[in-house]
Design a protein around this motif. Structure first.
Motif, PDB file in Angstrom:
ATOM      1  N   ARG A 418       0.822  -1.212   0.000  1.00 56.82           N
ATOM      2  CA  ARG A 418       0.000   0.000   0.000  1.00 56.82           C
ATOM      3  C   ARG A 418       0.858   1.266   0.000  1.00 56.82           C
ATOM      4  NH1 ARG A 418      -1.710   3.291   4.068  1.00 56.82           N
ATOM      5  NH2 ARG A 418      -0.777   1.913   5.631  1.00 56.82           N
ATOM      6  N   ILE A 419       2.046   1.192   0.618  1.00 52.94           N
ATOM      7  CA  ILE A 419       2.823   2.418   0.823  1.00 52.94           C
ATOM      8  C   ILE A 419       4.191   2.409   0.153  1.00 52.94           C
ATOM      9  CG2 ILE A 419       1.663   2.913   3.005  1.00 52.94           C
ATOM     10  CD1 ILE A 419       4.177   1.886   4.435  1.00 52.94           C
ATOM     11  N   ALA A 420       4.602   1.283  -0.435  1.00 57.20           N
ATOM     12  CA  ALA A 420       5.915   1.209  -1.081  1.00 57.20           C
ATOM     13  C   ALA A 420       5.784   0.442  -2.397  1.00 57.20           C
ATOM     14  CB  ALA A 420       6.915   0.527  -0.149  1.00 57.20           C
ATOM     15  N   ASP A 421       6.909   0.241  -3.070  1.00 61.76           N
ATOM     16  CA  ASP A 421       6.869  -0.465  -4.354  1.00 61.76           C
ATOM     17  C   ASP A 421       6.528  -1.942  -4.179  1.00 61.76           C
ATOM     18  OD1 ASP A 421       7.592   1.849  -5.767  1.00 61.76           O
ATOM     19  OD2 ASP A 421       9.717   1.472  -5.425  1.00 61.76           O
ATOM     20  N   MET A 422       6.857  -2.477  -3.028  1.00 63.67           N
ATOM     21  CA  MET A 422       6.586  -3.900  -2.783  1.00 63.67           C
ATOM     22  C   MET A 422       6.696  -4.176  -1.295  1.00 63.67           C
ATOM     23  SD  MET A 422      10.220  -5.442  -4.148  1.00 63.67           S
ATOM     24  CE  MET A 422      10.504  -4.046  -5.258  1.00 63.67           C
ATOM     25  N   MET A 423       6.136  -5.315  -0.864  1.00 59.79           N
ATOM     26  CA  MET A 423       6.364  -5.842   0.482  1.00 59.79           C
ATOM     27  C   MET A 423       7.445  -6.916   0.409  1.00 59.79           C
ATOM     28  SD  MET A 423       2.492  -6.207   2.059  1.00 59.79           S
ATOM     29  CE  MET A 423       2.074  -7.594   0.966  1.00 59.79           C
ATOM     30  N   ASN A 424       8.041  -7.220   1.546  1.00 58.14           N
ATOM     31  CA  ASN A 424       9.078  -8.265   1.523  1.00 58.14           C
ATOM     32  C   ASN A 424       8.522  -9.664   1.731  1.00 58.14           C
ATOM     33  OD1 ASN A 424       8.625  -7.958   4.357  1.00 58.14           O
ATOM     34  ND2 ASN A 424      10.733  -8.622   4.809  1.00 58.14           N
ATOM     35  N   VAL A 425       7.238  -9.811   2.011  1.00 58.45           N
ATOM     36  CA  VAL A 425       6.603 -11.124   2.091  1.00 58.45           C
ATOM     37  C   VAL A 425       5.243 -11.060   1.411  1.00 58.45           C
ATOM     38  CG1 VAL A 425       7.767 -11.876   4.201  1.00 58.45           C
ATOM     39  CG2 VAL A 425       5.642 -10.597   4.360  1.00 58.45           C
ATOM     40  N   GLY A 426       4.737 -12.251   1.050  1.00 63.44           N
ATOM     41  CA  GLY A 426       3.455 -12.298   0.374  1.00 63.44           C
ATOM     42  C   GLY A 426       2.474 -13.264   0.999  1.00 63.44           C
ATOM     43  N   GLY A 427       2.642 -13.566   2.282  1.00 65.78           N
ATOM     44  CA  GLY A 427       1.732 -14.501   2.941  1.00 65.78           C
ATOM     45  C   GLY A 427       2.352 -15.883   3.073  1.00 65.78           C
ATOM     46  N   ARG A 428       1.667 -16.759   3.807  1.00 66.59           N
ATOM     47  CA  ARG A 428       2.213 -18.091   4.090  1.00 66.59           C
ATOM     48  C   ARG A 428       2.144 -19.017   2.883  1.00 66.59           C
ATOM     49  NH1 ARG A 428       3.078 -19.935   9.082  1.00 66.59           N
ATOM     50  NH2 ARG A 428       2.362 -22.024   8.530  1.00 66.59           N
ATOM     51  N   ASP A 429       1.075 -18.951   2.110  1.00 63.25           N
ATOM     52  CA  ASP A 429       0.929 -19.876   0.992  1.00 63.25           C
ATOM     53  C   ASP A 429       1.923 -19.529  -0.117  1.00 63.25           C
ATOM     54  OD1 ASP A 429      -0.871 -17.566   0.967  1.00 63.25           O
ATOM     55  OD2 ASP A 429      -1.437 -18.261  -1.038  1.00 63.25           O
ATOM     56  N   GLY A 430       2.592 -20.560  -0.622  1.00 61.62           N
ATOM     57  CA  GLY A 430       3.574 -20.346  -1.689  1.00 61.62           C
ATOM     58  C   GLY A 430       4.741 -19.489  -1.250  1.00 61.62           C
TER      59      GLY A 430
END
Length: 490
Positions: A418-430
């Motif tokens: 929401r506030i940057a170009d990307m997050m460093n994680v994407g959730g537990r799945d995959g």
């Protein structure tokens, strides 16, 4: 550092067998099959060898497995070990046989009656690999294995064939020592110093300190280590054995010397194993050592990011935003997903400075890859079928498990912030896949790249064919083979 045990190659001397002390090892291709050496041993033991070969216990053995007789009558030897192995065994069976021998070594020494074994050099490699011990912090007198003598038909030819394997074994041992070392010993300072010492082998080694990393804009890497008393560093190792000016292959390793998880702290149970979170950097170091020892005819650069992930008043927080060397911003959702932040900056630096022909990164990156593949296979992710296929072929040739994993835009979308170009994680799945998708954002267009997640293969809780429990050195053999087959001048 730990060095492979020296192995001597001598002509076959069957007349000396009655006087051999320690352990004698001989090979049989099947029940009742006797080489000249086995026939000699059978006579000396009054038929005991023949009875052993015709026993159902030997009949059930697979290639590379062994039975043994303790204190065999008629011999001075402590034990007689008979290994089932065809004369023209494949590499895997020969190394397995060597591993069986290496596991049983003693201070009394060992005589291996290899006679006409065409894979004698591979058997010797297996012996050396399995004989590894990490004893740096054990007190008391160490009982090292005694002399290992291979009796072979052509000692000079076997010794020449075994020489490259000796260089690989030393590289593997270097990696294992680094991974096994506790974090109060292997600080970022100590790690960098051990790599700098490899200049004596012909490597060009450069250490980038925090001031230089700040000027380069490595905000992602520096953010990981800002809570530690040990300063973050990047070490660059160059081996220029190929054509002058030819672009190198780049190897990039995650070197988190200890990972508490930072503010997103890990559970206490098992945290002691996080001394191995520098395993990727350890493999890169071991490969570079091997290349220098065997004078490889290739240009290869190894880069490792050395940091420690600790929680203190200066530590990175969940919700922080860091700027990478590339210029992209990352919202740090979980400070325990730190390895990808280290790799992002080092990978970008490798491409900017060296313009490599290809890039391979290695990291103990995710627990998710262990859930997917267990401890048998490294997860392989790639944007280039040609490079990936060559790497998988090299892994198969060396008997190191590797399995290609999928990538795709749907996984990539999970990293949206929401506030940057990307997050460093994407959730537990995959989780292992989204980690690879994160790294791919720092791979330039048209750059052949493979990401190796070695979280499940770098350190094992039980023995394997060629290693005792603990650090395995997974990847040194595979990458050395890949460089031989694909990047080395013929």
């Amino acid at each position: 550092m730990t060095h492979p045990i020296p192995i001597q190659f001598r002509p076959v001397d069957l007349e000396a067998l009655p006087r051999v002390t320690g352990r004698i090892v001989a090979f049989a291709s099947g029940p009742g099959a006797m080489s000249p050496g086995l026939r000699r041993l059978d006579r000396l033991t009054r038929g005991a060898v023949g009875r052993m070969l015709n026993h159902e216990a030997f009949d059930k053995l697979k290639p590379g497995e062994a039975v043994e007789m303790a204190w065999p009558s008629g011999l001075q030897a402590d034990a007689l070990q008979i290994v089932r192995l065809p004369r023209r065994a494949d590499r895997a069976a020969a190394r397995k046989a060597g591993g069986v021998i290496g596991r049983a070594l003693s201070p009394a020494g060992c005589t291996v009656l290899a006679e006409g074994q065409t894979q004698a050099a591979e058997i010797a490699f297996g012996v050396a690999m399995r004989a590894y011990e990490f004893t740096a912090h054990k007190t008391g007198e160490r009982k090292a294995p005694g002399p290992i003598v291979f009796q072979v038909s052509d000692p000079e030819a076997v010794a020449a064939a075994a020489a490259p394997g000796a260089a690989v074994a030393e590289g593997v041992f270097f990696t294992r020592d680094l991974v096994n070392e506790p974090a109060n010993i292997l600080t970022t300072h100590d790690f960098a110093a051990r790599l700098a010492a490899m200049q004596e082998l012909g490597l060009d080694v450069e250490i980038l300190e925090e001031e230089a990393l700040t000027k380069l804009g490595m905000g992602a890497l520096l953010g990981v280590g800002q809570g530690s008393e040990s300063p973050s560093k990047v070490v660059v190792m160059q081996w220029n054995g190929g054509a002058k000016g030819e672009a190198p292959l780049a190897l990039v390793g995650k070197g988190v010397v200890f990972d508490t998880g930072g503010i997103s702290i890990k559970p206490a149970g098992g945290m002691e194993e996080m001394t191995m979170d520098m395993g990727g950097a350890g493999v890169v170091a071991g490969v570079m050592r091997t290349l220098a020892l065997r004078k490889a005819r290739a240009n290869v650069v190894g880069l490792v990011g050395l940091v420690e992930n600790m929680p203190d008043g200066r530590a990175q927080r969940p919700g922080d935003v860091v700027r990478t060397m590339k210029g992209d911003t990352v919202e740090v959702i979980n400070t325990d997903a730190e390895g990808r932040l280290v790799l992002a900056d080092v990978m970008w630096y490798a491409q900017e400075r060296f313009k490599p022909v290809g890039m391979i990164d290695l990291a103990t990156l995710t627990g998710a890859i262990i859930i997917a593949l267990g401890h048998e296979n490294t997860g392989v992710f790639s944007n280039n079928d040609d490079l990936c296929d060559a790497l998988l072929k090299a892994a198969r040739a060396e008997g190191e498990g590797a399995w290609r994993m999928p990538m795709g835009d749907a996984y990539d979308a999970k990293l949206k912030s929401r506030i940057a170009d990307m997050m460093n994680v994407g959730g537990r799945d995959g989780g292992a896949i989204t980690a690879a998708q994160f790294l791919q954002r720092f791979v330039k267009p048209d750059m052949p790249w493979c990401h190796l997640d070695i979280a499940g293969t770098a350190l094992l809780k039980s023995d394997s064919t060629l290693a005792p429990k603990g650090a395995t050195g997974w990847g040194v053999m595979t990458l050395d083979r890949l460089i031989r087959d694909r990047f080395e001048a013929k």
